[in-house]
Design an enzyme around this catalytic site. Structure first.
Site, PDB file in Angstrom:
ATOM      1  N   GLU A 183      18.568  56.547  16.343  1.00  0.00           N
ATOM      2  CA  GLU A 183      19.405  55.374  16.052  1.00  0.00           C
ATOM      3  C   GLU A 183      18.671  54.399  15.124  1.00  0.00           C
ATOM      4  OE1 GLU A 183      21.306  53.669  19.507  1.00  0.00           O
ATOM      5  OE2 GLU A 183      21.752  51.813  18.433  1.00  0.00           O
TER       6      GLU A 183
ATOM      7  N   LYS B 146      21.677  49.122  27.751  1.00  0.00           N
ATOM      8  CA  LYS B 146      21.632  50.243  26.805  1.00  0.00           C
ATOM      9  C   LYS B 146      20.632  49.911  25.694  1.00  0.00           C
ATOM     10  CE  LYS B 146      22.886  53.088  23.323  1.00  0.00           C
ATOM     11  NZ  LYS B 146      22.422  53.052  21.925  1.00  0.00           N
TER      12      LYS B 146
ATOM     13  N   ASP C 131      10.156  62.023  31.115  1.00  0.00           N
ATOM     14  CA  ASP C 131      11.541  62.321  31.489  1.00  0.00           C
ATOM     15  C   ASP C 131      12.374  61.043  31.339  1.00  0.00           C
ATOM     16  OD1 ASP C 131      13.921  62.806  32.843  1.00  0.00           O
ATOM     17  OD2 ASP C 131      12.976  64.042  34.380  1.00  0.00           O
TER      18      ASP C 131
ATOM     19  N   HIS D 212      22.017  47.527  10.747  1.00  0.00           N
ATOM     20  CA  HIS D 212      22.471  48.910  10.916  1.00  0.00           C
ATOM     21  C   HIS D 212      22.971  49.462   9.585  1.00  0.00           C
ATOM     22  CE1 HIS D 212      22.448  50.489  14.982  1.00  0.00           C
ATOM     23  NE2 HIS D 212      22.622  49.267  15.435  1.00  0.00           N
TER      24      HIS D 212
HETATM   25  P1  NAD Z   1       3.656  68.246  37.479  1.00  0.00           P
HETATM   26  O1  NAD Z   1       4.292  69.218  38.377  1.00  0.00           O
HETATM   27  O2  NAD Z   1       3.172  68.770  36.154  1.00  0.00           O
HETATM   28  O3  NAD Z   1       2.458  67.564  38.279  1.00  0.00           O
HETATM   29  C1  NAD Z   1       1.446  66.802  37.682  1.00  0.00           C
HETATM   30  C2  NAD Z   1       0.177  67.626  37.523  1.00  0.00           C
HETATM   31  O4  NAD Z   1      -0.845  66.824  36.947  1.00  0.00           O
HETATM   32  C3  NAD Z   1      -0.344  68.126  38.863  1.00  0.00           C
HETATM   33  O5  NAD Z   1      -0.636  69.490  38.722  1.00  0.00           O
HETATM   34  C4  NAD Z   1      -1.652  67.346  39.049  1.00  0.00           C
HETATM   35  O6  NAD Z   1      -2.611  68.079  39.733  1.00  0.00           O
HETATM   36  C5  NAD Z   1      -2.075  67.071  37.630  1.00  0.00           C
HETATM   37  N1  NAD Z   1      -2.936  65.892  37.451  1.00  0.00           N
HETATM   38  C6  NAD Z   1      -4.094  65.866  36.771  1.00  0.00           C
HETATM   39  N2  NAD Z   1      -4.623  64.659  36.748  1.00  0.00           N
HETATM   40  C7  NAD Z   1      -3.805  63.842  37.431  1.00  0.00           C
HETATM   41  C8  NAD Z   1      -3.799  62.451  37.716  1.00  0.00           C
HETATM   42  N3  NAD Z   1      -4.779  61.639  37.315  1.00  0.00           N
HETATM   43  N4  NAD Z   1      -2.770  61.945  38.405  1.00  0.00           N
HETATM   44  C9  NAD Z   1      -1.750  62.736  38.801  1.00  0.00           C
HETATM   45  N5  NAD Z   1      -1.700  64.073  38.550  1.00  0.00           N
HETATM   46  C10 NAD Z   1      -2.709  64.630  37.867  1.00  0.00           C
HETATM   47  O7  NAD Z   1       4.635  67.052  37.124  1.00  0.00           O
HETATM   48  P2  NAD Z   1       5.212  65.886  38.021  1.00  0.00           P
HETATM   49  O8  NAD Z   1       4.681  64.628  37.413  1.00  0.00           O
HETATM   50  O9  NAD Z   1       5.010  66.114  39.480  1.00  0.00           O
HETATM   51  O10 NAD Z   1       6.770  66.005  37.735  1.00  0.00           O
HETATM   52  C11 NAD Z   1       7.298  65.646  36.479  1.00  0.00           C
HETATM   53  C12 NAD Z   1       8.303  66.667  36.033  1.00  0.00           C
HETATM   54  O11 NAD Z   1       9.317  66.828  37.032  1.00  0.00           O
HETATM   55  C13 NAD Z   1       9.015  66.245  34.786  1.00  0.00           C
HETATM   56  O12 NAD Z   1       9.028  67.323  33.881  1.00  0.00           O
HETATM   57  C14 NAD Z   1      10.434  65.946  35.269  1.00  0.00           C
HETATM   58  O13 NAD Z   1      11.368  66.164  34.243  1.00  0.00           O
HETATM   59  C15 NAD Z   1      10.590  66.889  36.405  1.00  0.00           C
HETATM   60  N6  NAD Z   1      11.605  66.635  37.456  1.00  0.00           N
HETATM   61  C16 NAD Z   1      12.242  65.446  37.585  1.00  0.00           C
HETATM   62  C17 NAD Z   1      13.172  65.254  38.594  1.00  0.00           C
HETATM   63  C18 NAD Z   1      13.849  63.899  38.751  1.00  0.00           C
HETATM   64  O14 NAD Z   1      13.461  62.962  38.088  1.00  0.00           O
HETATM   65  N7  NAD Z   1      14.853  63.760  39.613  1.00  0.00           N
HETATM   66  C19 NAD Z   1      13.423  66.286  39.500  1.00  0.00           C
HETATM   67  C20 NAD Z   1      12.727  67.486  39.365  1.00  0.00           C
HETATM   68  C21 NAD Z   1      11.805  67.656  38.354  1.00  0.00           C
END
Ligand code: NAD
Length: 435
Positions: free
Chosen positions: A98, A276, A292, A388
């Protein structure tokens, strides 16, 4: 107990042989998918070549990120400089199609520097996961019982969430309550989890899924949903800044901005568009850093809905300057998700240079506030169409074939002749080139 009534409408599945083309589509190689698509949708060689055009995200990597991949999709990757947040300089990466959003954010950030830029606060990276348990004899009594057993349940959850310890995370709390929905009473058990520098959805969902059978055993009920809430009320960020009346155009401009904000506070229809605009900026940073943005959106809008108010507040201070604050739940990370797999997301993180979830959330909230201030200023003074249309005119000129040296003159010609459209651009080009 009331349940949803079965529909009386008769529904029949269409018999469409062409659907057979999609059978096993997901298992096929990307090139095979492209060929199927070309056949079904009449794509030509150029279309398929576009799908195969080499970009920063290799096709083979894209194919590991989501399903049914046929290519990659590019968007403008921009940067908004001038952000001074908690005394640190940032050039903020933004991915958005945008026009005016990036310019507006950096302009508001530049104006905020005079009074020290943005100051942020963060409640910690605490996410909340929910487990829904049905078929308990008395949901209210079950909630009270679990509350009494809280320490034992928490000990189980901490054991289940031991994998968080590597990076300093942990399960922190538990609460149980009952609710009644269209299919009957339910028990809702919630766990708070410190996910540190990750967005945390997968981590929380893993813990919820592992806890569900243990809670079934304790309650005698049937666990249904086991998932985080995106309304992360324990992961709240706020950013504040001050803009001098002079930088905004004087006292009248400050009053006009306050009136524009008051409109969003008073009216839900205005509030939707107000938010928005804020999300234009925040989503763009989320995308550029591999976060996300749907989760960010869900959290912000739900929070605004339960507050019944704008997520930004403004006031005129004793000097007549404008002070603004944004407050919202914000679950974003510097690790996890598809961040490592997508080289552009990794580059976005590198450009921003945030070392933690807290730092990233602070900058994103600052972008949201800057965006909002810029919107309110433009809307309450010249309107947003002028800006715009300037960008729109450049786009039209480029599509008509203007080269970079010709762009400004074509835009000037179109504005002067009030012909800001494809024909106007062609006419302008013909005239300029004939000279
Ligand atoms: P993830 O599964 O990749 O977990 C984070 C990873 O980072 C872990 O393996 C952890 O060990 C590692 N890590 C390393 N250093 C870290 C630190 N300092 N702090 C925290 N973790 C560390 O991802 P996530 O963050 O658990 O989940 C995010 C994903 O889930 C996104 O892709 C999102 O789109 C998706 N998701 C979202 C929803 C929702 O929002 N409703 C639902 C399901 C999945």
């Amino acid at each position: 107990m009331a349940t949803s009534k079965p529909s009386k409408e008769k529904r029949t599945a269409p018999s469409d042989d062409s659907l057979s083309a999609w059978s096993g589509f997901y298992k096929k190689h990307v090139f095979e998918r492209q060929q199927i698509l070309a056949r079904v949708r009449g794509l030509d060689e150029d279309d398929v070549a576009l799908l195969n055009k080499e970009g920063p995200l290799p096709l083979s990597t894209a194919d590991t990120i989501t399903e049914n991949v046929i290519g990659t999709f590019a968007l403008p990757f921009s940067v908004a400089p001038y952000f001074l947040v908690n005394g640190k300089e940032y050039a903020v990466p933004m991915v958005i199609e945008e026009p005016s959003v990036v310019a507006a954010a950096s302009n508001a950030a530049k104006m905020a520097r005079e009074k020290g830029g943005f100051i942020t606060k963060y409640s910690g990276s605490i996410m909340t996961g929910q487990i829904q348990i049905m078929k308990v004899a008395d949901a209210k009594a079950a909630a009270s019982k679990l509350t009494l057993e809280r320490e034992a349940v928490l000990a189980e959850a901490r054991e289940v969430g031991k994998f968080l310890e590597v990076f300093g995370g942990s399960v922190q709390g538990m609460a149980a309550r009952s609710a009644i929905g269209p299919t009957g009473p339910m028990l809702i058990v919630e766990f708070t989890v410190d996910v540190k520098d990750a967005m945390g959805a997968n981590m929380v969902n893993t813990i919820m899924e592992r806890m569900a059978p243990l809670l079934e055993k304790r309650t005698g009920g049937k666990a249904r949903l086991r998932i985080l809430t995106n309304l992360s009320m324990n992961r709240i960020v706020s950013a504040s800044a001050c803009w001098s009346a002079q930088s905004l155009g004087g006292e009248e401009a400050v009053d006009a901005i306050l009136d524009a904000w008051a409109f969003a506070m008073a009216d839900p229809f205005r509030r939707a568009t107000h938010h928005k605009g804020i999300m234009n900026g925040m989503d763009a940073v989320a995308l550029a850093t591999g976060n996300d943005w749907r989760a960010v959106e869900a959290g912000a809008h739900s929070y605004a809905a339960i507050k019944g108010a704008s997520i930004t507040t403004y006031r005129k201070n004793a000097d007549g300057d404008l002070e603004g604050t944004i407050t919202l739940p914000l679950a974003v990370g510097t690790v996890g998700g598809s961040m490592k797999a997508n080289p552009c997301a990794a580059l976005g993180q590198k450009i921003l240079g945030a070392k933690s979830s807290e730092e990233l959330a602070g900058v994103m909230a600052s972008v949201g506030l800057a965006q909002n201030l810029a919107d309110l200023k433009a809307l309450s003074t010249e309107g947003i169409q002028a800006g715009h249309m300037r960008l729109h005119a450049r786009h039209i000129a480029a599509v008509a074939g203007a080269n970079p040296q010709e762009l400004d003159r074509v835009v000037e010609w179109m504005s002067a002749n009030k012909k800001v459209d494809a024909n106007g651009a062609k006419e302008a080009l013909a005239e300029l080139r004939s000279k």
